[in-house]
Design an enzyme around this catalytic site. Structure first.
Site, PDB file in Angstrom:
ATOM      1  N   ASP A  31      40.213  34.149  42.589  1.00 13.28           N
ATOM      2  CA  ASP A  31      40.791  34.553  41.302  1.00 13.28           C
ATOM      3  C   ASP A  31      41.365  35.950  41.456  1.00 13.28           C
ATOM      4  OD1 ASP A  31      41.149  34.065  38.384  1.00 13.28           O
ATOM      5  OD2 ASP A  31      39.845  35.800  38.198  1.00 13.28           O
ATOM      6  N   SER A  32      42.126  36.363  40.455  1.00 12.83           N
ATOM      7  CA  SER A  32      42.649  37.729  40.483  1.00 12.83           C
ATOM      8  C   SER A  32      41.573  38.738  40.089  1.00 12.83           C
ATOM      9  CB  SER A  32      43.847  37.836  39.540  1.00 12.83           C
ATOM     10  OG  SER A  32      43.462  37.475  38.245  1.00 12.83           O
TER      11      SER A  32
ATOM     12  N   CYS B  48      42.246  30.798  39.137  1.00 15.89           N
ATOM     13  CA  CYS B  48      43.211  31.520  38.312  1.00 15.89           C
ATOM     14  C   CYS B  48      44.383  30.595  37.952  1.00 15.89           C
ATOM     15  CB  CYS B  48      43.717  32.706  39.125  1.00 15.89           C
ATOM     16  SG  CYS B  48      44.935  33.707  38.301  1.00 15.89           S
TER      17      CYS B  48
ATOM     18  N   GLU C  66      38.872  43.020  30.977  1.00  8.47           N
ATOM     19  CA  GLU C  66      38.536  43.781  32.190  1.00  8.47           C
ATOM     20  C   GLU C  66      38.050  45.195  31.866  1.00  8.47           C
ATOM     21  OE1 GLU C  66      38.950  42.931  35.621  1.00  8.47           O
ATOM     22  OE2 GLU C  66      39.670  40.897  35.283  1.00  8.47           O
TER      23      GLU C  66
ATOM     24  N   CYS D 288      43.627  30.474  30.722  1.00  6.94           N
ATOM     25  CA  CYS D 288      43.393  31.625  31.585  1.00  6.94           C
ATOM     26  C   CYS D 288      41.884  31.720  31.805  1.00  6.94           C
ATOM     27  CB  CYS D 288      43.917  32.892  30.924  1.00  6.94           C
ATOM     28  SG  CYS D 288      43.484  34.399  31.817  1.00  6.94           S
TER      29      CYS D 288
ATOM     30  N   HIS E 246      39.996  34.086  32.252  1.00  3.92           N
ATOM     31  CA  HIS E 246      39.296  35.184  31.573  1.00  3.92           C
ATOM     32  C   HIS E 246      38.875  34.802  30.148  1.00  3.92           C
ATOM     33  CE1 HIS E 246      40.898  37.620  34.808  1.00  3.92           C
ATOM     34  NE2 HIS E 246      40.365  38.715  34.312  1.00  3.92           N
TER      35      HIS E 246
HETATM   36  N1  DGL Z   1      42.781  34.832  35.802  1.00  2.00           N
HETATM   37  C1  DGL Z   1      44.184  34.764  35.492  1.00  2.00           C
HETATM   38  C2  DGL Z   1      44.548  33.399  34.946  1.00  2.00           C
HETATM   39  O1  DGL Z   1      43.726  32.515  34.833  1.00  2.00           O
HETATM   40  C3  DGL Z   1      44.680  35.845  34.590  1.00  2.00           C
HETATM   41  C4  DGL Z   1      44.399  37.254  35.032  1.00  2.00           C
HETATM   42  C5  DGL Z   1      45.564  37.995  35.647  1.00  2.00           C
HETATM   43  O2  DGL Z   1      46.630  38.152  35.008  1.00  2.00           O
HETATM   44  O3  DGL Z   1      45.396  38.415  36.771  1.00  2.00           O
HETATM   45  O4  DGL Z   1      45.694  33.180  34.630  1.00  2.00           O
END
Ligand code: DGL
Length: 261
Positions: free
Chosen positions: A7-8, A71, A153, A181, A183
């Protein structure tokens, strides 16, 4: 061998924690590319390059037999290319899975569907095109919600209700809302209170049963996974906010290593 999760940032930890429920006996390695967060605002080429490097690192260094690109933004920008070009040339007997199609399968029975996600996810149109493939004639509207990842975050919860209510106002009549997403499960309770009549599809509830089902159907992968309940957490840039958010999520201190990919 391990199950890898890429993930990011924090979203993949939310997903990893969710899959520990039914699948916690397997060994896991999580990698968050926090040095390049947020992915939502980056170019497709950069997201592809970073995601490919992350998957490579999880397979080569952490011996992942299967990597879940948790992600949405990375799944959309990189999954198909990794599956078609990179994986067959590098690790032909391993697998990389994304998060978009399993999520759409959950939403497809509704007629009036909404999506929230990053700018990149919404602009790609991939959720809509994948949905219309399996469920034509659905009403589908998507709203980009770029403030939510930075809020999550950076511990901005007290601003969340006002911001989310404002984002959701134009699609408040949806029957089903997809939180597109990784998050966003952090705010699913709040979103359920803001849209009490809608069905809220949250990926932390979608991924664990889908992954368990995948492993049941793929004994050639499942049979190679080790079952020591081991956990590795790595990120590409160590930030104080990230560690605090991760510890809040798990309710205890967790060991997180900084890695270069
Ligand atoms: N985790 C990313 C997603 O599911 C979003 C976070 C980011 O923009 O890095 O799209």
């Amino acid at each position: 061998m391990k199950i890898g999760v890429f993930d990011s940032g924090l979203g993949g930890l939310v997903m990893t924690k969710a899959v520990f429920g039914p699948l916690g006996h397997y060994d896991f390695a999580y990698l968050g590319d926090t040095a390049y967060l947020p992915y939502g605002a980056r170019s497709k080429e950069k997201i592809y390059e970073r995601t490919r490097k992350g998957v490579d690192w999880l397979m080569r260094v952490k011996d992942a037999a299967l990597v879940i690109i948790a992600c949405n933004t990375a799944s959309i920008a990189a999954l198909q290319r990794i599956q078609r070009e990179w994986l067959p040339a590098n690790f032909p007997d391993r697998r990389v899975l994304g998060i978009v199609v399993p999520t759409i399968e959950e939403a497809a029975d509704a007629n009036n569907i909404g999506l929230i996600g990053t700018v990149s996810t919404v602009a790609s149109g991939v959720y809509e095109s994948e949905l219309l493939k399996i469920a034509p004639n659905r009403r589908f509207r998507a709203v980009a919600t770029p403030l939510l990842v930075p809020l999550i975050e950076n511990g901005g919860d007290k601003y969340a209700k006002e911001i989310i209510s404002d984002y959701l106002a134009p699609i408040a009549d949806v029957e089903t809302l997809v939180l597109g997403c990784t998050h966003y499960p952090v705010y699913k309770g709040l979103i359920r209170r803001i849209l009490p009549r809608a069905r809220i599809i949250s990926q932390d509830e979608v991924l664990p049963p889908k992954l368990a089902d995948y492993l049941r159907r793929h004994p050639e992968i499942e049979g190679r996974l080790s079952r020591g309940a081991g956990r590795f957490f790595g990120i590409t840039d160590m930030t104080r906010g990230y560690i605090a958010a991760a510890e809040q999520l798990f309710g205890r201190a967790i060991e997180i290593e900084r890695v270069d990919i």
